[in-house]
Design an enzyme around this catalytic site. Structure first.
Site, PDB file in Angstrom:
ATOM      1  N   GLN A 100       0.851  -1.198   0.000  1.00 23.93           N
ATOM      2  CA  GLN A 100       0.000   0.000   0.000  1.00 23.93           C
ATOM      3  C   GLN A 100       0.882   1.242   0.000  1.00 23.93           C
ATOM      4  O   GLN A 100       0.388   2.358  -0.038  1.00 23.93           O
ATOM      5  CB  GLN A 100      -0.875   0.005   1.257  1.00 23.93           C
ATOM      6  CG  GLN A 100      -1.829  -1.166   1.323  1.00 23.93           C
ATOM      7  CD  GLN A 100      -2.401  -1.332   2.732  1.00 23.93           C
ATOM      8  OE1 GLN A 100      -3.349  -0.657   3.110  1.00 23.93           O
ATOM      9  NE2 GLN A 100      -1.829  -2.231   3.499  1.00 23.93           N
ATOM     10  N   VAL A 102       3.540   4.157  -1.069  1.00 20.82           N
ATOM     11  CA  VAL A 102       3.767   4.923  -2.292  1.00 20.82           C
ATOM     12  C   VAL A 102       5.259   5.263  -2.444  1.00 20.82           C
ATOM     13  O   VAL A 102       5.640   6.036  -3.302  1.00 20.82           O
ATOM     14  CB  VAL A 102       2.879   6.191  -2.316  1.00 20.82           C
ATOM     15  CG1 VAL A 102       1.409   5.799  -2.442  1.00 20.82           C
ATOM     16  CG2 VAL A 102       3.080   7.056  -1.061  1.00 20.82           C
ATOM     17  N   ASP A 103       6.082   4.677  -1.560  1.00 21.21           N
ATOM     18  CA  ASP A 103       7.533   4.847  -1.711  1.00 21.21           C
ATOM     19  C   ASP A 103       8.084   3.714  -2.590  1.00 21.21           C
ATOM     20  O   ASP A 103       7.339   2.846  -3.036  1.00 21.21           O
ATOM     21  CB  ASP A 103       8.232   4.885  -0.330  1.00 21.21           C
ATOM     22  CG  ASP A 103       8.065   3.590   0.458  1.00 21.21           C
ATOM     23  OD1 ASP A 103       8.282   2.500  -0.116  1.00 21.21           O
ATOM     24  OD2 ASP A 103       7.725   3.649   1.663  1.00 21.21           O
ATOM     25  N   HIS A 118      -1.651   1.535  -4.109  1.00 17.30           N
ATOM     26  CA  HIS A 118      -2.012   2.946  -3.934  1.00 17.30           C
ATOM     27  C   HIS A 118      -1.160   3.891  -4.775  1.00 17.30           C
ATOM     28  O   HIS A 118      -1.024   5.063  -4.444  1.00 17.30           O
ATOM     29  CB  HIS A 118      -1.925   3.325  -2.441  1.00 17.30           C
ATOM     30  CG  HIS A 118      -2.968   2.644  -1.604  1.00 17.30           C
ATOM     31  ND1 HIS A 118      -2.909   2.563  -0.229  1.00 17.30           N
ATOM     32  CD2 HIS A 118      -4.106   1.994  -1.968  1.00 17.30           C
ATOM     33  CE1 HIS A 118      -3.972   1.898   0.211  1.00 17.30           C
ATOM     34  NE2 HIS A 118      -4.698   1.528  -0.817  1.00 17.30           N
ATOM     35  N   ALA A 238       8.937  -4.740  12.138  1.00 15.83           N
ATOM     36  CA  ALA A 238       9.274  -5.532  10.948  1.00 15.83           C
ATOM     37  C   ALA A 238      10.793  -5.654  10.791  1.00 15.83           C
ATOM     38  O   ALA A 238      11.310  -6.712  10.435  1.00 15.83           O
ATOM     39  CB  ALA A 238       8.668  -4.885   9.711  1.00 15.83           C
TER      40      ALA A 238
END
Ligand code: OAD
Length: 253
Positions: A100, A102-103, A118, A238
């Site tokens: 999701q 946008v990088d 996205h 993460a």
């Protein structure tokens, strides 16, 4: 941390779909959206900054804000979480990353064929005719958060260029959605990492995976609505859990 049953289950998986959200980029210094205090939507109004109506109302505010975010991303580096996902590919026949975000930090870490639900900060387009716009290969000159910047003009129609991200009220790109759904249907495991699981349709992917018999594994420091459906919940960052997982898998084989 990981039971042998869990690790063997992963090694037996033919295909894994990894669904990522802003949390995987948090350790690269990129702000998430809904985390208390640090989340972008805690500090900014999504109705203004993430909608076509907001853009029409104040183009230079919106364009400047996205250029500021793009500058942050260009200065950031992939973190151990992004890198561990590339390593994880060694243990399964097929691994598909659906993000999701946008990088482009998954790509810079080395992930191939990343599906962007996205859109991307790096691929803007014309607000009027939808033609893609190429950025100059430099970091935008936006030093101050909230600085206004006039959007460039479209080479084809002269319209205003808008960020290439999906805004509220807009549909997820059909091709990206289809690819994501196909991957999930075909997967034995869906690994959900760093997403609040609150935004549809991305949040529906684990449900689709469950219907098709996949196991759901979640990595997140905080509770989410996916907790009760996930077969395995790992609470933590993460960038810490994924490298530990890769190490545990390497030790087992
Ligand atoms: P959110 O900000 O809603 O959620 C980020 C999640 O990451 C939260 O559940 C955090 O607990 C978790 N998190 C934070 N740090 C973490 C870390 N180091 N490791 C793992 N997890 C961590 O972000 P998304 O779920 O990605 O839309 O939000 C979905 C969409 O809402 C975004 O794509 C964006 C936004 O509106 C668009 O830009 C179109």
């Amino acid at each position: 941390m990981f039971s042998e049953d869990f690790l063997i289950g992963l090694l037996r998986a033919r295909r894994i779909t990894v669904l990522t959200g802003a949390g995987i980029s948090a350790e690269s210094g990129i702000a998430t959206f809904r985390d208390a205090q640090t989340g972008l939507w805690e500090r900014y109004d999504p109705a203004l900054l993430a909608s076509a109506e907001g853009y029409k109302e104040d183009k230079s505010l919106v364009w400047g804000w996205y250029e500021w975010r793009r500058a942050q991303v260009l200065k950031a580096k992939p973190n151990p979480g992004h890198l561990a996902l590339v390593e994880l590919e060694r243990f399964v026949d097929e691994l598909t990353v659906v993000t999701q975000n946008v990088d482009d930090l998954h790509e810079r870490a080395g992930s191939k064929g990343v599906i962007h639900l996205h859109g991307s900060l790096h691929h803007p387009k014309c607000f009027s005719c939808n033609e893609p716009h190429e950025f100059a290969n430099t970091i935008p000159n936006i030093a101050i958060e909230g600085e206004r910047l006039e959007p460039p003009r479209c080479d084809y129609c002269g319209g205003s260029i808008r960020p290439g991200v999906v805004w509220f009220g807009e549909l997820v790109p059909e091709e990206a959605w289809q690819q994501a759904e196909d991957a999930v249907i075909d997967s034995d495991v869906l690994l959900s990492i760093g997403t609040s699981s609150l935004v549809r349709p991305a949040s529906m992917l684990p449900d689709i995976a469950i219907v098709h018999g996949a196991k759901i594994v979640q990595i997140n420091p905080d509770p989410t609505p996916l907790d009760s459906k996930a077969h395995y919940n790992f609470r933590g960052k993460a960038g810490e859990i994924l490298p530990t997982l890769v190490k545990a898998l390497s030790d087992l084989i």
